[in-house]
Design a protein around this motif. Structure first.
Motif, PDB file in Angstrom:
ATOM      1  N   VAL A  48       0.831  -1.211   0.000  1.00 13.59           N
ATOM      2  CA  VAL A  48       0.000   0.000   0.000  1.00 13.59           C
ATOM      3  C   VAL A  48       0.866   1.262   0.000  1.00 13.59           C
ATOM      4  CG1 VAL A  48      -1.690   1.336   1.334  1.00 13.59           C
ATOM      5  CG2 VAL A  48      -1.950  -1.135   1.112  1.00 13.59           C
ATOM      6  N   LEU A  49       1.936   1.235   0.771  1.00 13.98           N
ATOM      7  CA  LEU A  49       2.728   2.453   0.983  1.00 13.98           C
ATOM      8  C   LEU A  49       3.704   2.736  -0.159  1.00 13.98           C
ATOM      9  CD1 LEU A  49       3.408   2.135   4.816  1.00 13.98           C
ATOM     10  CD2 LEU A  49       1.630   3.447   3.653  1.00 13.98           C
ATOM     11  N   VAL A  50       4.247   1.677  -0.798  1.00 11.68           N
ATOM     12  CA  VAL A  50       5.091   1.918  -1.962  1.00 11.68           C
ATOM     13  C   VAL A  50       4.199   2.459  -3.077  1.00 11.68           C
ATOM     14  CG1 VAL A  50       6.509   0.859  -3.753  1.00 11.68           C
ATOM     15  CG2 VAL A  50       6.768   0.132  -1.386  1.00 11.68           C
ATOM     16  N   GLY A  51       4.564   3.598  -3.616  1.00 11.87           N
ATOM     17  CA  GLY A  51       3.757   4.217  -4.652  1.00 11.87           C
ATOM     18  C   GLY A  51       2.697   5.168  -4.140  1.00 11.87           C
ATOM     19  N   SER A  52       2.645   5.408  -2.829  1.00 11.38           N
ATOM     20  CA  SER A  52       1.619   6.296  -2.280  1.00 11.38           C
ATOM     21  C   SER A  52       2.018   7.770  -2.353  1.00 11.38           C
ATOM     22  CB  SER A  52       1.286   5.906  -0.837  1.00 11.38           C
ATOM     23  OG  SER A  52       2.418   6.033   0.006  1.00 11.38           O
ATOM     24  N   GLU A  53       3.182   8.058  -2.893  1.00 12.24           N
ATOM     25  CA  GLU A  53       3.602   9.417  -3.262  1.00 12.24           C
ATOM     26  C   GLU A  53       3.638  10.383  -2.078  1.00 12.24           C
ATOM     27  OE1 GLU A  53       1.935  10.914  -6.917  1.00 12.24           O
ATOM     28  OE2 GLU A  53       1.301   8.895  -7.523  1.00 12.24           O
ATOM     29  N   GLY A  54       3.984   9.861  -0.903  1.00 14.44           N
ATOM     30  CA  GLY A  54       4.108  10.733   0.265  1.00 14.44           C
ATOM     31  C   GLY A  54       2.792  11.143   0.873  1.00 14.44           C
TER      32      GLY A  54
ATOM     33  N   MET B  73     -10.290   4.775  -2.439  1.00 15.09           N
ATOM     34  CA  MET B  73      -8.895   5.206  -2.264  1.00 15.09           C
ATOM     35  C   MET B  73      -8.797   6.294  -1.206  1.00 15.09           C
ATOM     36  SD  MET B  73      -7.524   5.464  -6.180  1.00 15.09           S
ATOM     37  CE  MET B  73      -8.092   4.314  -7.428  1.00 15.09           C
ATOM     38  N   HIS B  74      -9.752   7.228  -1.231  1.00 17.72           N
ATOM     39  CA  HIS B  74      -9.703   8.329  -0.264  1.00 17.72           C
ATOM     40  C   HIS B  74      -9.923   7.818   1.155  1.00 17.72           C
ATOM     41  CE1 HIS B  74      -9.166  12.532   0.299  1.00 17.72           C
ATOM     42  NE2 HIS B  74      -9.511  12.837  -0.941  1.00 17.72           N
ATOM     43  N   GLN B  75     -10.700   6.751   1.303  1.00 20.08           N
ATOM     44  CA  GLN B  75     -10.897   6.185   2.635  1.00 20.08           C
ATOM     45  C   GLN B  75      -9.594   5.612   3.182  1.00 20.08           C
ATOM     46  OE1 GLN B  75     -14.177   3.553   1.722  1.00 20.08           O
ATOM     47  NE2 GLN B  75     -15.676   4.946   2.625  1.00 20.08           N
ATOM     48  N   VAL B  76      -8.771   5.036   2.298  1.00 21.09           N
ATOM     49  CA  VAL B  76      -7.448   4.568   2.728  1.00 21.09           C
ATOM     50  C   VAL B  76      -6.600   5.754   3.176  1.00 21.09           C
ATOM     51  CG1 VAL B  76      -5.323   3.423   1.998  1.00 21.09           C
ATOM     52  CG2 VAL B  76      -7.532   2.556   1.213  1.00 21.09           C
ATOM     53  N   LYS B  77      -6.613   6.819   2.376  1.00 23.74           N
ATOM     54  CA  LYS B  77      -5.883   8.040   2.739  1.00 23.74           C
ATOM     55  C   LYS B  77      -6.350   8.555   4.102  1.00 23.74           C
ATOM     56  CE  LYS B  77      -4.063  12.316   2.262  1.00 23.74           C
ATOM     57  NZ  LYS B  77      -2.658  12.615   2.626  1.00 23.74           N
ATOM     58  N   ASP B  78      -7.662   8.608   4.307  1.00 24.54           N
ATOM     59  CA  ASP B  78      -8.198   9.131   5.565  1.00 24.54           C
ATOM     60  C   ASP B  78      -7.835   8.252   6.756  1.00 24.54           C
ATOM     61  OD1 ASP B  78      -9.329  11.200   4.147  1.00 24.54           O
ATOM     62  OD2 ASP B  78     -11.326  10.294   4.049  1.00 24.54           O
ATOM     63  N   ALA B  79      -7.735   6.938   6.527  1.00 22.71           N
ATOM     64  CA  ALA B  79      -7.372   6.032   7.623  1.00 22.71           C
ATOM     65  C   ALA B  79      -5.941   6.271   8.075  1.00 22.71           C
ATOM     66  CB  ALA B  79      -7.552   4.579   7.181  1.00 22.71           C
TER      67      ALA B  79
ATOM     68  N   PRO C 195      -0.722  17.039   0.956  1.00 19.91           N
ATOM     69  CA  PRO C 195      -2.110  17.291   0.538  1.00 19.91           C
ATOM     70  C   PRO C 195      -2.187  17.799  -0.903  1.00 19.91           C
ATOM     71  CG  PRO C 195      -1.305  19.051   1.961  1.00 19.91           C
ATOM     72  CD  PRO C 195      -0.256  17.982   1.983  1.00 19.91           C
ATOM     73  N   GLY C 196      -3.330  17.511  -1.537  1.00 20.52           N
ATOM     74  CA  GLY C 196      -3.575  17.999  -2.890  1.00 20.52           C
ATOM     75  C   GLY C 196      -2.984  17.151  -3.990  1.00 20.52           C
ATOM     76  N   LYS C 197      -2.454  15.978  -3.651  1.00 20.30           N
ATOM     77  CA  LYS C 197      -1.842  15.107  -4.662  1.00 20.30           C
ATOM     78  C   LYS C 197      -2.730  13.881  -4.909  1.00 20.30           C
ATOM     79  CE  LYS C 197       1.503  17.997  -4.342  1.00 20.30           C
ATOM     80  NZ  LYS C 197       2.788  17.695  -3.735  1.00 20.30           N
ATOM     81  N   ILE C 198      -2.594  13.311  -6.064  1.00 16.95           N
ATOM     82  CA  ILE C 198      -3.253  12.078  -6.527  1.00 16.95           C
ATOM     83  C   ILE C 198      -4.746  12.274  -6.795  1.00 16.95           C
ATOM     84  CG2 ILE C 198      -3.817   9.671  -6.074  1.00 16.95           C
ATOM     85  CD1 ILE C 198      -1.282   9.367  -4.476  1.00 16.95           C
ATOM     86  N   PHE C 199      -5.480  12.833  -5.834  1.00 18.77           N
ATOM     87  CA  PHE C 199      -6.925  12.960  -5.987  1.00 18.77           C
ATOM     88  C   PHE C 199      -7.302  14.289  -6.633  1.00 18.77           C
ATOM     89  CE2 PHE C 199      -6.122  10.293  -2.247  1.00 18.77           C
ATOM     90  CZ  PHE C 199      -6.730   9.117  -2.684  1.00 18.77           C
ATOM     91  N   PRO C 200      -8.377  14.314  -7.437  1.00 15.01           N
ATOM     92  CA  PRO C 200      -8.811  15.578  -8.049  1.00 15.01           C
ATOM     93  C   PRO C 200      -9.086  16.630  -6.994  1.00 15.01           C
ATOM     94  CG  PRO C 200      -9.969  13.709  -9.025  1.00 15.01           C
ATOM     95  CD  PRO C 200      -9.212  13.166  -7.847  1.00 15.01           C
ATOM     96  N   ASP C 201      -8.661  17.840  -7.267  1.00 12.09           N
ATOM     97  CA  ASP C 201      -8.799  18.953  -6.334  1.00 12.09           C
ATOM     98  C   ASP C 201      -9.654  20.026  -7.010  1.00 12.09           C
ATOM     99  OD1 ASP C 201      -8.571  21.138  -4.686  1.00 12.09           O
ATOM    100  OD2 ASP C 201      -6.425  20.935  -4.343  1.00 12.09           O
ATOM    101  N   PRO C 202     -10.867  20.277  -6.520  1.00 13.36           N
ATOM    102  CA  PRO C 202     -11.745  21.254  -7.186  1.00 13.36           C
ATOM    103  C   PRO C 202     -11.196  22.667  -7.197  1.00 13.36           C
ATOM    104  CG  PRO C 202     -12.648  20.591  -5.046  1.00 13.36           C
ATOM    105  CD  PRO C 202     -11.502  19.674  -5.330  1.00 13.36           C
TER     106      PRO C 202
END
Length: 480
Positions: A194-200, A438-444, A453-460
């Motif tokens: 999970v952590l490899v490739g999670s881009e920090g 995916m965001h639920q994993v981030k939140d956990a 913050p602001g990476k990988i997921f779309p940011d409105p």
């Protein structure tokens, strides 16, 4: 906005006054990576130990300050850019190779170790580290793990995640953990995976245990020319279709070959529409048989001027040209914009045609140099940033190229990560339910959202992808 004086004082008490940078001029050095994005951090902190990292992240968590782990700044997707300010956690002081175990064929390293340095250190034991990004003389293993980096030899050997056995990480609350280990059968959830490739975005990496491989007894490297990039693309599929998976199978188009040859004088044929660099390794008998078959397949697909390296020095020169190709393109324009979409190998002729059409549409030169064996494109859009009007066109062209990749059944990234550059495009390939999961994993892992913050997921609040197709030109794009 500057960090409060009390927070800066806490940080200095952990790592030392000289290892916290907050002067406006000095911060400019850390505002960018190798992408075209840039944003100033509020401070740069250079830890020296895992305990330093844990203490810094605890301070950040208490004060809700963003933390962006940063290696050598060679990333190509904006992953190390501090778009929300906060702390750039510069890991390059942590650059020790802690252990090389020649029996277990493993190494334990800190995240600031430069990729090539590990292979050089392992060579005395007859070992090497396989993932080899083109920036391997500069990029760090921590950054490689964060981005799940690939490289020319990953066609056969696999990308970073295939060689990471375990990691020590600091989570968003400042707690220090070891994840995974040496056992081939890992019990429970594969947190390392999970952590490899999670881009920090989930953790900061403080130690990495990696697998080393035996240096092959023989290596054969072949350069072959082709009349067009289409014929070279068909040759790539034909080689794999024969059941041969070379250690590396790289392609460069005519534009790239001209720039590389002018700089390196490696003997690349500048009259070729494209060249392939093919490498096989193993025991001598196997290598000879494989290379003979490769030559046969390439010749049947209009390959000509085939040249096999006769010495290690000649092999190194051929590879210097390939790995230095992007730098050599500076002879044409001083700046480049690079994506790394992936398509099925059989779609290479079509996607390269589409890339060429997009470049012509925007009147921008495009140079292709890429990992052809696994369909990992690297179209370099060349431009001059001093032209204030061109960047908008460059970004639009890059977006259209990625859209074409997706339409041909491909993926947004093969090795550079999503980061900031491609986050707006994630809904092209993932449903809202996918992105929510995916965001639920981030939140956990990071409930307060302080890790990159602001990476990988779309940011409105930032750029939005245009609708599919090219009917709406740059004027219809919504940018930040």
């Amino acid at each position: 906005m500057a960090l409060p004086a009390a927070v800066l004082a806490e940080l200095r008490s952990v790592v030392g006054r000289e290892h916290v940078i907050d002067g406006a001029y000095d911060l400019h050095i850390f505002a960018r990576d190798a992408s075209i994005e840039g944003a100033m951090p509020d401070a740069v902190v250079l830890p020296a130990t895992s305990e330093d990292v844990a203490a810094v992240v605890k301070i950040a968590a208490r004060n809700r300050v963003p933390v962006v782990p940063r290696g050598a700044g060679t990333g190509l997707s904006g992953g190390a850019v501090t778009i929300r300010g906060g702390i750039a956690l510069q890991m390059t002081r942590m650059r020790r190779i802690l252990e090389i175990d020649p029996v277990a064929q493993t190494a334990l390293v800190e995240p600031g170790v430069v990729n090539q340095e590990l292979s050089l250190a392992a060579a005395s034991h007859g070992l090497f580290y396989a993932p080899d990004p083109s920036s391997q003389k500069a990029c760090t293993l921590g950054g490689n793990a964060a981005e799940n980096s690939g490289g020319p030899h990953c066609l056969y050997y696999g990308v970073t995640t295939n060689h990471v056995l375990g990691m020590e990480v600091v989570l968003a609350d400042g707690s220090l953990h070891w994840v995974s280990g040496d056992a081939p059968d890992r019990i429970g959830l594969d947190l390392c995976g999970v952590l490899v490739g999670s881009e920090g975005t989930l953790c900061s990496i403080t130690r990495i245990k990696v697998r080393l491989l035996r240096i092959p007894p023989t290596i054969a490297t072949l350069l072959a020319a082709f009349p067009t990039i289409e014929t070279a693309s068909h040759a790539v599929s034909a080689v794999i279709g024969r059941g041969i998976v070379p250690a590396a199978l790289e392609m460069m188009d005519n534009v790239t070959v001209g720039a590389v040859e002018a700089h390196y004088h490696a003997g690349y044929p500048t009259d070729a529409g494209a060249v392939l660099l093919v490498e096989v390794d193993g025991i001598a008998e196997s290598t000879r048989e494989l290379m003979a078959t490769v030559r046969e397949v390439l010749a049947a697909n209009q390959g000509y001027a085939m040249r096999e390296a006769k010495s290690p020095a000649e092999r190194d020169l051929l590879w210097a040209g390939r790995k230095g190709a992007i730098g050599a393109l500076g002879r044409i324009r001083p700046n480049y914009y690079l994506h790394d979409g992936v398509v099925p190998r059989t779609k290479l002729p079509q996607i390269l045609s589409a890339v060429g059409e997009i470049g012509e549409h925007y009147k921008l030169p495009v140079a292709n140099v890429f990992h052809a064996g696994d369909g990992n494109l690297h179209p370099n859009i060349l431009f001059d940033l001093r032209d204030g009007e061109v960047l908008h066109q460059v970004e639009s062209a890059g977006e259209e190229m990625l859209r074409a990749v997706v339409e041909f059944g491909g993926a947004l990234s093969g090795e550079h990560g999503i980061g900031l550059e491609k986050s707006a495009f994630m809904p092209w390939v993932f449903s809202p339910d996918d992105l929510q999961a995916m965001h639920q994993v981030k939140d956990a892992f990071d409930p307060d959202g302080i890790m990159n913050p602001g990476k990988i997921f779309p940011d409105p609040d930032r750029k939005q992808a245009r609708l599919p197709g090219r009917t709406g030109l740059a004027s219809e794009a919504k940018w930040w």
